[in-house]
Design an enzyme around this catalytic site. Structure first.
Site, PDB file in Angstrom:
ATOM      1  N   GLU A 108      50.792  47.760  46.067  1.00 26.09           N
ATOM      2  CA  GLU A 108      51.807  47.251  47.000  1.00 26.09           C
ATOM      3  C   GLU A 108      53.101  46.921  46.262  1.00 26.09           C
ATOM      4  O   GLU A 108      54.187  47.031  46.836  1.00 26.09           O
ATOM      5  CB  GLU A 108      51.246  46.031  47.761  1.00 26.09           C
ATOM      6  CG  GLU A 108      50.207  46.473  48.786  1.00 26.09           C
ATOM      7  CD  GLU A 108      49.091  45.477  49.045  1.00 26.09           C
ATOM      8  OE1 GLU A 108      49.241  44.294  48.717  1.00 26.09           O
ATOM      9  OE2 GLU A 108      48.042  45.901  49.581  1.00 26.09           O
ATOM     10  N   LYS A 134      46.754  38.207  48.443  1.00 27.44           N
ATOM     11  CA  LYS A 134      48.025  38.798  48.884  1.00 27.44           C
ATOM     12  C   LYS A 134      48.907  37.700  49.495  1.00 27.44           C
ATOM     13  O   LYS A 134      48.834  36.560  49.042  1.00 27.44           O
ATOM     14  CB  LYS A 134      47.776  39.974  49.833  1.00 27.44           C
ATOM     15  CG  LYS A 134      46.763  40.965  49.212  1.00 27.44           C
ATOM     16  CD  LYS A 134      46.677  42.282  49.901  1.00 27.44           C
ATOM     17  CE  LYS A 134      45.674  43.166  49.160  1.00 27.44           C
ATOM     18  NZ  LYS A 134      45.628  44.524  49.687  1.00 27.44           N
ATOM     19  N   GLY A 155      42.888  48.129  52.468  1.00 30.23           N
ATOM     20  CA  GLY A 155      43.191  47.582  53.794  1.00 30.23           C
ATOM     21  C   GLY A 155      42.960  48.551  54.936  1.00 30.23           C
ATOM     22  O   GLY A 155      43.378  48.314  56.056  1.00 30.23           O
ATOM     23  N   SER A 166      38.887  47.948  50.258  1.00 29.43           N
ATOM     24  CA  SER A 166      37.932  47.726  51.344  1.00 29.43           C
ATOM     25  C   SER A 166      36.528  47.386  50.844  1.00 29.43           C
ATOM     26  O   SER A 166      35.533  47.764  51.466  1.00 29.43           O
ATOM     27  CB  SER A 166      37.893  48.931  52.288  1.00 29.43           C
ATOM     28  OG  SER A 166      39.169  49.115  52.892  1.00 29.43           O
ATOM     29  N   ASN A 176      42.006  38.854  45.844  1.00 33.82           N
ATOM     30  CA  ASN A 176      43.462  38.961  45.897  1.00 33.82           C
ATOM     31  C   ASN A 176      43.872  38.530  47.296  1.00 33.82           C
ATOM     32  O   ASN A 176      43.673  39.274  48.254  1.00 33.82           O
ATOM     33  CB  ASN A 176      43.900  40.402  45.609  1.00 33.82           C
ATOM     34  CG  ASN A 176      45.395  40.597  45.815  1.00 33.82           C
ATOM     35  OD1 ASN A 176      46.134  39.634  46.000  1.00 33.82           O
ATOM     36  ND2 ASN A 176      45.842  41.856  45.786  1.00 33.82           N
ATOM     37  N   HIS A 184      49.936  46.185  41.065  1.00 32.81           N
ATOM     38  CA  HIS A 184      49.228  46.434  42.326  1.00 32.81           C
ATOM     39  C   HIS A 184      49.997  47.498  43.112  1.00 32.81           C
ATOM     40  O   HIS A 184      51.231  47.548  43.076  1.00 32.81           O
ATOM     41  CB  HIS A 184      49.127  45.141  43.142  1.00 32.81           C
ATOM     42  CG  HIS A 184      48.191  45.279  44.301  1.00 32.81           C
ATOM     43  ND1 HIS A 184      48.559  45.912  45.467  1.00 32.81           N
ATOM     44  CD2 HIS A 184      46.892  44.928  44.456  1.00 32.81           C
ATOM     45  CE1 HIS A 184      47.521  45.920  46.291  1.00 32.81           C
ATOM     46  NE2 HIS A 184      46.493  45.329  45.705  1.00 32.81           N
ATOM     47  N   GLU A 236      42.063  50.987  42.176  1.00 34.43           N
ATOM     48  CA  GLU A 236      42.231  50.771  43.614  1.00 34.43           C
ATOM     49  C   GLU A 236      42.858  52.004  44.239  1.00 34.43           C
ATOM     50  O   GLU A 236      44.096  52.159  44.234  1.00 34.43           O
ATOM     51  CB  GLU A 236      43.144  49.562  43.861  1.00 34.43           C
ATOM     52  CG  GLU A 236      42.592  48.259  43.325  1.00 34.43           C
ATOM     53  CD  GLU A 236      43.142  47.063  44.087  1.00 34.43           C
ATOM     54  OE1 GLU A 236      42.321  46.271  44.557  1.00 34.43           O
ATOM     55  OE2 GLU A 236      44.359  46.942  44.244  1.00 34.43           O
TER      56      GLU A 236
HETATM   57  P1  13P Z   1      41.315  45.230  50.713  1.00 35.37           P
HETATM   58  O1  13P Z   1      40.021  44.710  50.117  1.00 35.37           O
HETATM   59  O2  13P Z   1      41.842  44.393  51.815  1.00 35.37           O
HETATM   60  O3  13P Z   1      41.217  46.694  51.042  1.00 35.37           O
HETATM   61  O4  13P Z   1      42.420  45.104  49.549  1.00 35.37           O
HETATM   62  C1  13P Z   1      42.125  45.584  48.295  1.00 35.37           C
HETATM   63  C2  13P Z   1      43.198  45.169  47.360  1.00 35.37           C
HETATM   64  O5  13P Z   1      44.320  45.641  47.449  1.00 35.37           O
HETATM   65  C3  13P Z   1      42.870  44.156  46.358  1.00 35.37           C
HETATM   66  O6  13P Z   1      43.876  44.038  45.421  1.00 35.37           O
END
Ligand code: 13P
Length: 247
Positions: A96, A11, A171, A209, A9, A94, A165
């Site tokens: 976010e 982002k 992150g 992560s 992803n 997601h 997740e």
């Molecule tokens: P990270 O791997 O940067 O923690 O992000 C995970 C994520 O949100 C994947 O959709």
């Protein structure tokens, strides 16, 4: 046994030059991986990525889709449009988007439904916040989030991908331990099994992560069928190393 699925992803990261360099770095060193792979990229780069990935083993993914079929929805992108660009997967729900765009369980379920109707596989993201985990609500939260999607999609549910997740692991460099993740994945698997006789074919990915150092242990768990990788998917060597550990 189904192959594992490793999805990146990106982002809101990328540029024409960076995307090309990253894809070249991946395709040059990919070898013959044992898993399926996808990259979920910003929509504006779908055309570029479709061209870069054509003929490769890496599938194209998007990061969001409208719940509407089409029409007066300024700024939105439809499932049919994604399909036209060769998109195989789309992230829905997601954390976010739930957090910053106020997406509700019902909206996420409607987006999953629209993606399925357009022949695009939704990767439905679920996960608890730190406060929810500390309050002992993890199971309740992820089950509620998944239940909305099951309810809206009925017998099509075996066509989705689920990604667990934990919000506190995204992150932050804090990964759920393999045991913590497996525990939640088992709950999700049981919920899917209760809804569909074909639940075993559903990939349940772990995200939060995931990196080159912790991927193998996470991916060795019985109900972890792959990874949804954020930061580490932006560096070719790291993403390749995660792919190599998905046996
Ligand atoms: P990270 O791997 O940067 O923690 O992000 C995970 C994520 O949100 C994947 O959709």
């Amino acid at each position: 046994m189904k192959k594992k699925l490793i999805a990146g992803n990106w982002k809101m990261n990328g540029s024409f030059a960076a995307n090309e360099a990253l894809v070249n770095g991946l395709l040059t060193n990919l070898g013959t991986p044992a898993c399926e792979m996808a990259l979920c990229v910003p929509s504006i780069y779908l055309a570029q990525m479709q061209a870069l990935l054509v003929g490769s083993e890496i599938d194209l993914g998007a990061q969001d889709v409208s719940q509407h079929e089409g029409g007066a929805f300024t700024g939105e992108i439809s499932g049919a449009m994604l399909k036209e660009f060769g998109v195989r997967y789309v992230l829905v729900g997601h954390s976010e988007r739930r957090q910053y765009h106020f997406e509700t369980d019902a909206l996420v379920a409607a987006k999953a439904q629209r993606a399925l109707a357009c022949g695009v596989t939704p990767i439905v993201c679920v996960g608890e916040t730190l406060t929810e985990r500390e309050a002992g609500m993890t199971e309740e939260v992820v089950k509620r989030q998944l239940a909305a999607v099951i309810h809206a999609n009925g017998h099509c549910i075996s066509e989705i991908v689920v990604a667990y997740e934990p919000v506190w692991a995204i992150g932050t460099g804090k990964t759920a331990s393999a045991e913590q993740a497996q525990q939640v994945h088992a709950v999700l698997r049981a919920q899917l099994k209760a809804a569909s006789a074909q639940a075993d074919r559903i990939h349940i990915l772990y995200g939060g992560s995931m990196n080159a150092a912790n991927a193998a242990q996470l991916l060795a768990q019985a109900d972890i069928d792959g990874g949804l990788v954020g930061g580490a998917s932006l560096k070719a060597p790291d993403f390749l190393s995660i792919i190599a550990s998905a046996l």
